[in-house]
Scaffold this motif. Structure first.
Motif, PDB file in Angstrom:
ATOM      1  N   THR A  26       1.904 -17.299   8.102  1.00 45.12           N
ATOM      2  CA  THR A  26       2.377 -16.150   7.322  1.00 45.12           C
ATOM      3  C   THR A  26       3.542 -15.443   8.013  1.00 45.12           C
ATOM      4  O   THR A  26       3.699 -15.541   9.241  1.00 45.12           O
ATOM      5  N   GLN A  36      -1.993  -0.927   5.110  1.00 43.62           N
ATOM      6  CA  GLN A  36      -1.186  -2.099   4.743  1.00 43.62           C
ATOM      7  C   GLN A  36      -0.995  -2.128   3.240  1.00 43.62           C
ATOM      8  O   GLN A  36      -1.425  -1.212   2.542  1.00 43.62           O
ATOM      9  N   GLY A  37      -0.340  -3.170   2.727  1.00 44.02           N
ATOM     10  CA  GLY A  37       0.029  -3.199   1.317  1.00 44.02           C
ATOM     11  C   GLY A  37      -1.153  -3.110   0.370  1.00 44.02           C
ATOM     12  O   GLY A  37      -1.149  -2.365  -0.611  1.00 44.02           O
ATOM     13  N   ARG A  38      -2.203  -3.874   0.668  1.00 49.44           N
ATOM     14  CA  ARG A  38      -3.321  -3.938  -0.281  1.00 49.44           C
ATOM     15  C   ARG A  38      -4.052  -2.606  -0.397  1.00 49.44           C
ATOM     16  O   ARG A  38      -4.690  -2.349  -1.416  1.00 49.44           O
ATOM     17  N   GLU A  61      -2.202  -0.841  -2.998  1.00 50.88           N
ATOM     18  CA  GLU A  61      -2.545  -1.435  -4.303  1.00 50.88           C
ATOM     19  C   GLU A  61      -3.907  -0.942  -4.771  1.00 50.88           C
ATOM     20  O   GLU A  61      -4.086  -0.584  -5.940  1.00 50.88           O
ATOM     21  N   PHE A  93       0.902 -10.977  -6.543  1.00 53.30           N
ATOM     22  CA  PHE A  93       0.381 -11.589  -5.316  1.00 53.30           C
ATOM     23  C   PHE A  93      -1.150 -11.536  -5.388  1.00 53.30           C
ATOM     24  O   PHE A  93      -1.706 -10.708  -6.112  1.00 53.30           O
ATOM     25  N   THR A 130      -3.622 -10.359  -3.604  1.00 53.36           N
ATOM     26  CA  THR A 130      -4.344  -9.100  -3.377  1.00 53.36           C
ATOM     27  C   THR A 130      -4.050  -8.107  -4.500  1.00 53.36           C
ATOM     28  O   THR A 130      -4.896  -7.291  -4.854  1.00 53.36           O
ATOM     29  N   THR A 135       7.322  -8.134  -8.333  1.00 52.60           N
ATOM     30  CA  THR A 135       7.185  -8.503  -6.924  1.00 52.60           C
ATOM     31  C   THR A 135       8.532  -9.018  -6.420  1.00 52.60           C
ATOM     32  O   THR A 135       9.037 -10.022  -6.922  1.00 52.60           O
ATOM     33  N   ASN A 150       6.784 -13.866  -4.125  1.00 50.42           N
ATOM     34  CA  ASN A 150       6.126 -14.705  -3.111  1.00 50.42           C
ATOM     35  C   ASN A 150       5.470 -15.944  -3.722  1.00 50.42           C
ATOM     36  O   ASN A 150       5.708 -17.064  -3.288  1.00 50.42           O
ATOM     37  N   ASP A 196       6.619  -4.213  -6.218  1.00 50.13           N
ATOM     38  CA  ASP A 196       5.860  -4.626  -5.034  1.00 50.13           C
ATOM     39  C   ASP A 196       6.973  -5.008  -4.059  1.00 50.13           C
ATOM     40  O   ASP A 196       7.558  -6.089  -4.148  1.00 50.13           O
ATOM     41  N   CYS A 211       7.495  -5.497  -0.773  1.00 50.94           N
ATOM     42  CA  CYS A 211       7.360  -5.862   0.644  1.00 50.94           C
ATOM     43  C   CYS A 211       8.519  -6.701   1.187  1.00 50.94           C
ATOM     44  O   CYS A 211       8.791  -6.638   2.366  1.00 50.94           O
ATOM     45  N   ARG A 212       9.247  -7.421   0.318  1.00 48.68           N
ATOM     46  CA  ARG A 212      10.398  -8.185   0.813  1.00 48.68           C
ATOM     47  C   ARG A 212      11.682  -7.691   0.125  1.00 48.68           C
ATOM     48  O   ARG A 212      12.549  -8.484  -0.264  1.00 48.68           O
ATOM     49  N   SER A 237       4.007  -3.506   1.576  1.00 47.53           N
ATOM     50  CA  SER A 237       3.382  -3.984   2.798  1.00 47.53           C
ATOM     51  C   SER A 237       4.463  -3.975   3.861  1.00 47.53           C
ATOM     52  O   SER A 237       5.364  -4.811   3.846  1.00 47.53           O
ATOM     53  N   LYS A 257       4.312  -4.869   6.703  1.00 42.36           N
ATOM     54  CA  LYS A 257       4.149  -6.007   7.605  1.00 42.36           C
ATOM     55  C   LYS A 257       5.192  -7.091   7.357  1.00 42.36           C
ATOM     56  O   LYS A 257       5.259  -8.069   8.075  1.00 42.36           O
ATOM     57  N   LYS A 258       5.978  -6.914   6.298  1.00 36.37           N
ATOM     58  CA  LYS A 258       7.058  -7.867   6.032  1.00 36.37           C
ATOM     59  C   LYS A 258       8.392  -7.183   6.394  1.00 36.37           C
ATOM     60  O   LYS A 258       8.763  -7.131   7.553  1.00 36.37           O
ATOM     61  N   ARG A 311       3.040 -23.788   2.141  1.00 31.77           N
ATOM     62  CA  ARG A 311       4.013 -22.779   2.560  1.00 31.77           C
ATOM     63  C   ARG A 311       4.171 -22.767   4.070  1.00 31.77           C
ATOM     64  O   ARG A 311       3.189 -22.705   4.803  1.00 31.77           O
TER      65      ARG A 311
END
Ligand code: F0G
Length: 463
Positions: A50, A99-101, A104, A124, A126, A182, A186, A215, A217-218, A255, A257-258, A404
């Motif tokens: 990941t 975190q992201g979830r 959500e 995604f 989650t 998103t 992803n 969403d 995160c990226r 999130s 974390k990305k 992936r």
């Protein structure tokens, strides 16, 4: 003139990685029941499981960590973080989560519920789980090109506006509390969403009074793809492009974390005061006080710094190019990859890679096992292990069978990527001898994390 795009950083702190022998990995695989989630990370040489929470933080982020304010309420770190998020998104309310979830979970607890429908370009896992857990239905409306792994197209992450129109007509705007895009998408290969698609989605939803959420995160990787590919954006800064993306939305989940380049963190940001109020009440129950939301003050500081660093165009150029470099190398060797490569990962097309292994024998899992065996590289199956099911004893496959290889941000160098590509090419050369797998144990939910497997043909066990 020089052409090589180099890592835009030098390395100040290093972490050793562990070399193992093929025999050792064979044994580790057997002990993990051929499920790579059950390996010990110490037995992995290059971990491409990941890109989430696996980034290397910068010296400035580590410095910001020391500067974190751990006050329970009104922490200085929160105000620093809130300012960065508001400057970027222009949303009125910023709610930190661990975190992201978690963002959500809070959002869909407030707006979801039985009878509600949440459309998306693709949820995604989650996000889908949190929508469904609230009692609402999650509907994916990707554009058709998203499913054609071998055809190039610039914005395969887009939502299908015609299908969105049909859905609104069918279920009624009153039953759609929001639509979530998103960015990047992803689940269909980290593919970007175009500004045009975001703008048109927003305009369509506006007509019906439905809010648009991202969403996000990226978001920075998505913004850079817009700069590279969409007419009219070449001379705009990625910061301005990202701001424009957020300007069409009413809120976002993130999130961190990305693209906030941290190991933990997330947030919910939005304009609606009533939803923000309800979200904060839930936040206090499950995450923490609204100025820390399940994080330490220092985490908020690291996020604030990361959100600024991620918009550095030298970083994004290196980031997008290094993922593409990996994909190109595999493609040149004939390995079937999803094209074009996305922002955070290279996806192998397992159906084309192992045509002799049917979906119910999990070709993606078979490849992931072999790639670990060959080079100690960990990837993840995104196919029928993750999304397939048995309905009345009948196997229903996932549609796409992918593997992936997600690239952690600022962690691996070009030689790590070269090595990973070589290992995959070796596996591809002996593809005809690779067996399928069967599941010998599975839990009732999210089976990919803990399921046990065994090779289908015993006499040709992997290797
Ligand atoms: N949305 C997207 C698009 C994601 O990719 C993820 C996480 C989340 C939301 C949830 O965020 O993990 O902070 O709770 N994706 C990781 C992955 C796990 O490997 O793709 P989280």
């Amino acid at each position: 003139m020089t052409n090589t795009i180099i890592e835009p950083f030098k390395i100040k702190s290093v972490e050793p990685i562990s070399f193992t022998t093929r025999e050792y990995r064979q044994k580790a695989l057997r002990e993990a029941h051929y499920n790579l989630f059950l390996l010990r990370a110490d037995d992995v040489l290059i971990d491409l499981l990941t890109d989430s929470g696996t980034a290397a933080m910068s010296s400035r982020q580590w410095a910001a960590i020391m500067d974190g304010d751990e006050s329970y309420a009104g922490s200085r770190s929160f105000f620093k973080f809130e300012k960065v998020v508001k400057d970027l998104t222009r949303f009125n309310f910023v709610i930190p989560t661990h975190q992201g979830r978690a963002a959500e979970k809070i959002l869909f607890t407030v707006v979801g519920g039985r009878g509600k429908v949440i459309p998306s370009n693709t949820h995604f896992d989650t996000t889908r789980a949190n929508v469904e857990f609230s009692g609402a239905a999650a509907v994916d409306l990707p554009v058709p090109s998203a499913l054609e792994t071998d055809k190039r197209s610039d914005f395969k992450g887009d939502i299908d506006l015609n299908r969105l129109k049909d859905l609104i007509r069918k279920v009624g705007a009153a039953n759609i509390p929001l639509c979530i895009l998103t960015v990047t998408n992803n689940s269909v290969g980290g593919q970007p969403v175009s500004m045009r698609n975001i703008r048109e989605t927003s305009a369509l939803l506006n007509k019906h009074g439905i809010p648009l959420f991202l969403d996000a995160c990226r978001f920075a990787e998505n913004a850079f793809f817009i700069k590279l590919r969409e007419p009219g954006y070449k001379d705009k800064s990625v910061h301005d492009i990202a701001q424009e993306m957020f300007s069409y939305a009413d809120g976002c989940t993130m999130s961190a974390k990305k693209d906030a380049l941290v190991n933990i963190g997330g947030f919910l940001a939005l304009n609606d005061a009533a939803i923000a109020e309800k979200s904060r009440s839930l936040l206090i129950m499950t995450e923490g006080f609204p100025t820390y939301g399940g994080l330490a003050g220092r985490d908020l500081d690291a996020m604030a710094q990361g959100l600024e660093e991620v918009l550095d165009e030298d970083y994004l150029k290196y980031r997008i190019r290094s993922v593409e470099y990996f994909g190109d190398k595999l493609e040149k060797a004939g390995v079937p990859v999803l094209v074009p490569t996305g922002g955070h990962a290279v996806f192998l097309d397992a159906k084309r890679f192992l045509p002799h292994v049917p979906a119910h024998q999990y070709p993606g899992q078979a490849i992931a096992v072999e790639v670990y065996l060959e080079g100690g590289i960990r990837s993840v199956e995104i196919g029928s292990v993750m999304f397939g099911r048995e309905t009345d004893g009948e196997f229903v496959g996932a549609g796409l069978e992918l593997v992936r290889l997600a690239i952690p941000r600022r962690v691996y160098t070009q030689s790590h990527i070269d090595y990973a590509a070589e290992a995959i090419i070796e596996v591809f050369k002996r593809r005809e001898r690779i067996p399928g797998y069967r599941i010998t144990y599975e839990p009732p939910y999210l089976r990919h994390f803990t399921a046990h497997f065994e090779p289908v043909v015993k006499e040709t066990t992997p290797g």
